[in-house]
Enzyme design. Sequence first.
Site, PDB file in Angstrom:
ATOM      1  N   HIS A 148       8.202  -8.863   5.841  1.00 29.50           N
ATOM      2  CA  HIS A 148       7.678  -7.560   6.284  1.00 29.50           C
ATOM      3  C   HIS A 148       8.761  -7.006   7.215  1.00 29.50           C
ATOM      4  CE1 HIS A 148       5.329  -4.299   7.807  1.00 29.50           C
ATOM      5  NE2 HIS A 148       5.376  -4.776   9.034  1.00 29.50           N
ATOM      6  N   ALA A 190       0.849  -1.208   0.000  1.00 29.60           N
ATOM      7  CA  ALA A 190       0.000   0.000   0.000  1.00 29.60           C
ATOM      8  C   ALA A 190       0.882   1.255   0.000  1.00 29.60           C
ATOM      9  CB  ALA A 190      -0.909  -0.004   1.223  1.00 29.60           C
TER      10      ALA A 190
HETATM   11  P1  NAD Z   1       1.389  -1.324  22.175  1.00 29.58           P
HETATM   12  O1  NAD Z   1       2.531  -1.379  23.112  1.00 29.58           O
HETATM   13  O2  NAD Z   1       0.670  -0.045  21.988  1.00 29.58           O
HETATM   14  O3  NAD Z   1       0.316  -2.443  22.546  1.00 29.58           O
HETATM   15  C1  NAD Z   1       0.673  -3.777  22.763  1.00 29.58           C
HETATM   16  C2  NAD Z   1      -0.395  -4.371  23.664  1.00 29.58           C
HETATM   17  O4  NAD Z   1      -0.150  -5.775  23.778  1.00 29.58           O
HETATM   18  C3  NAD Z   1      -0.389  -3.788  25.098  1.00 29.58           C
HETATM   19  O5  NAD Z   1      -1.669  -3.263  25.383  1.00 29.58           O
HETATM   20  C4  NAD Z   1      -0.021  -4.979  25.977  1.00 29.58           C
HETATM   21  O6  NAD Z   1      -0.661  -4.965  27.231  1.00 29.58           O
HETATM   22  C5  NAD Z   1      -0.515  -6.150  25.117  1.00 29.58           C
HETATM   23  N1  NAD Z   1       0.137  -7.415  25.461  1.00 29.58           N
HETATM   24  C6  NAD Z   1       1.465  -7.664  25.555  1.00 29.58           C
HETATM   25  N2  NAD Z   1       1.671  -8.951  25.878  1.00 29.58           N
HETATM   26  C7  NAD Z   1       0.458  -9.539  25.986  1.00 29.58           C
HETATM   27  C8  NAD Z   1       0.024 -10.857  26.272  1.00 29.58           C
HETATM   28  N3  NAD Z   1       0.902 -11.840  26.523  1.00 29.58           N
HETATM   29  N4  NAD Z   1      -1.298 -11.101  26.278  1.00 29.58           N
HETATM   30  C9  NAD Z   1      -2.191 -10.123  26.016  1.00 29.58           C
HETATM   31  N5  NAD Z   1      -1.840  -8.849  25.731  1.00 29.58           N
HETATM   32  C10 NAD Z   1      -0.528  -8.567  25.710  1.00 29.58           C
HETATM   33  O7  NAD Z   1       1.980  -1.829  20.751  1.00 29.58           O
HETATM   34  P2  NAD Z   1       1.324  -1.549  19.317  1.00 29.58           P
HETATM   35  O8  NAD Z   1       1.887  -0.299  18.749  1.00 29.58           O
HETATM   36  O9  NAD Z   1      -0.149  -1.736  19.401  1.00 29.58           O
HETATM   37  O10 NAD Z   1       1.971  -2.763  18.455  1.00 29.58           O
HETATM   38  C11 NAD Z   1       1.566  -4.090  18.650  1.00 29.58           C
HETATM   39  C12 NAD Z   1       2.325  -5.013  17.699  1.00 29.58           C
HETATM   40  O11 NAD Z   1       1.952  -4.754  16.349  1.00 29.58           O
HETATM   41  C13 NAD Z   1       3.852  -4.811  17.742  1.00 29.58           C
HETATM   42  O12 NAD Z   1       4.517  -6.062  17.686  1.00 29.58           O
HETATM   43  C14 NAD Z   1       4.136  -3.998  16.498  1.00 29.58           C
HETATM   44  O13 NAD Z   1       5.468  -4.110  16.051  1.00 29.58           O
HETATM   45  C15 NAD Z   1       3.133  -4.629  15.555  1.00 29.58           C
HETATM   46  N6  NAD Z   1       2.843  -3.881  14.322  1.00 29.58           N
HETATM   47  C16 NAD Z   1       2.764  -4.611  13.200  1.00 29.58           C
HETATM   48  C17 NAD Z   1       2.504  -3.987  11.990  1.00 29.58           C
HETATM   49  C18 NAD Z   1       2.439  -4.810  10.738  1.00 29.58           C
HETATM   50  O14 NAD Z   1       2.427  -4.285   9.613  1.00 29.58           O
HETATM   51  N7  NAD Z   1       2.356  -6.121  10.849  1.00 29.58           N
HETATM   52  C19 NAD Z   1       2.304  -2.595  11.945  1.00 29.58           C
HETATM   53  C20 NAD Z   1       2.382  -1.885  13.141  1.00 29.58           C
HETATM   54  C21 NAD Z   1       2.656  -2.547  14.343  1.00 29.58           C
END
Ligand code: NAD
Length: 311
Positions: free
Chosen positions: A175, A150
């Site tokens: 990714h 995208a």
């Molecule tokens: P964040 O820190 O804002 O939120 C993460 C959440 O996960 C927190 O609320 C935490 O309490 C919860 N958490 C952690 N361990 C847990 C567990 N064992 N059980 C239940 N909940 C748990 O982070 P974010 O910015 O929301 O990012 C989340 C993930 O998404 C990261 O790994 C980030 O790198 C990924 N991400 C992926 C893409 C993609 O294109 N695939 C894009 C953006 C972010």
Amino acid sequence: MKVSIIGIGSVGAAVATAVKNTGLVHEIALYDRDNVRSYAAAEDLGHASAFSYDVKITAVNNYRGIRGSDIVVIAAGANQKPGETRTDLLNANAAVISDIVPRVMANVDSKNVTLVIVTNPLDVMVMLAQKISKLPPSRVIGTGTMLDSARLRAILSRQLSVSTQSINAYVLGEHGDSSMINWSSASIGAIDLNTFCRQAKISLPITTRNTIEHRVQNAAYEIIRGRGATWDGIAAAVADLLRCIINDERRILTVSTVAGAGTSALAMSLPRIVGRGGVITTLVPRMTAPEKSALRRSGKIIRKNFDSISG
Ligand code: NAD
């Protein structure tokens, strides 16, 4: 149609909003190990529902609350801090996926459920989730390079002055930092990119293409520097993927899913037909020899990272 989201941080909350706004689901369950956070998100989103579709949005404080889910989105875990790569999250997030997936599987119908993985490093987390869940690879789907593709289409749209809707161009592989642009399969409408550029009198030399590739690979770093995290793009990608699955649309999306078995198993993004059963067919696009070797190199990095966590 019930969708559960595990991990209600920046990404999970934005995914919940985007999925609610598709109007395709009747219930969304939110689970986070931080209950206060998921309850607050469910309240806020419930109020927003009054302005759009009637969707039952509940925060659940244990995994029994996700029972009856058709799709479970996993967006929990550490995110990148400024300057960190996705691979830096490997060990921390492998532990998160290893904690979550068995609990999810104990509360869903394994014959029906589809897991959508968002947690980074994405491709390795898809491999781990598929291994633990024992679900068919076609139903453990990572958003993969949907977001990167995208980003590429958005840049090309400005460069070529043509709608993103008419641009078929894919980012493939990891990714992550080793993703590659499959320039040789790119087309504008039904016209290949080079022919389009000739006809539209637009120059897209290799130096410009390299700059575009660099911008695509670094988009997340730029956004994290400015906003602390990324969420809108990935939330839209998840909602688009769910729409494709729920409506059995059979669109071609660059999602990540495991192919192969044993030591040759590998998840990475390729163009795949996606519909009700998850990934239906994987397509192999036209590639030059350097593109093939860039894709192979990307695959090797993913496999090496997976091996490092599997001991
Ligand atoms: P964040 O820190 O804002 O939120 C993460 C959440 O996960 C927190 O609320 C935490 O309490 C919860 N958490 C952690 N361990 C847990 C567990 N064992 N059980 C239940 N909940 C748990 O982070 P974010 O910015 O929301 O990012 C989340 C993930 O998404 C990261 O790994 C980030 O790198 C990924 N991400 C992926 C893409 C993609 O294109 N695939 C894009 C953006 C972010």
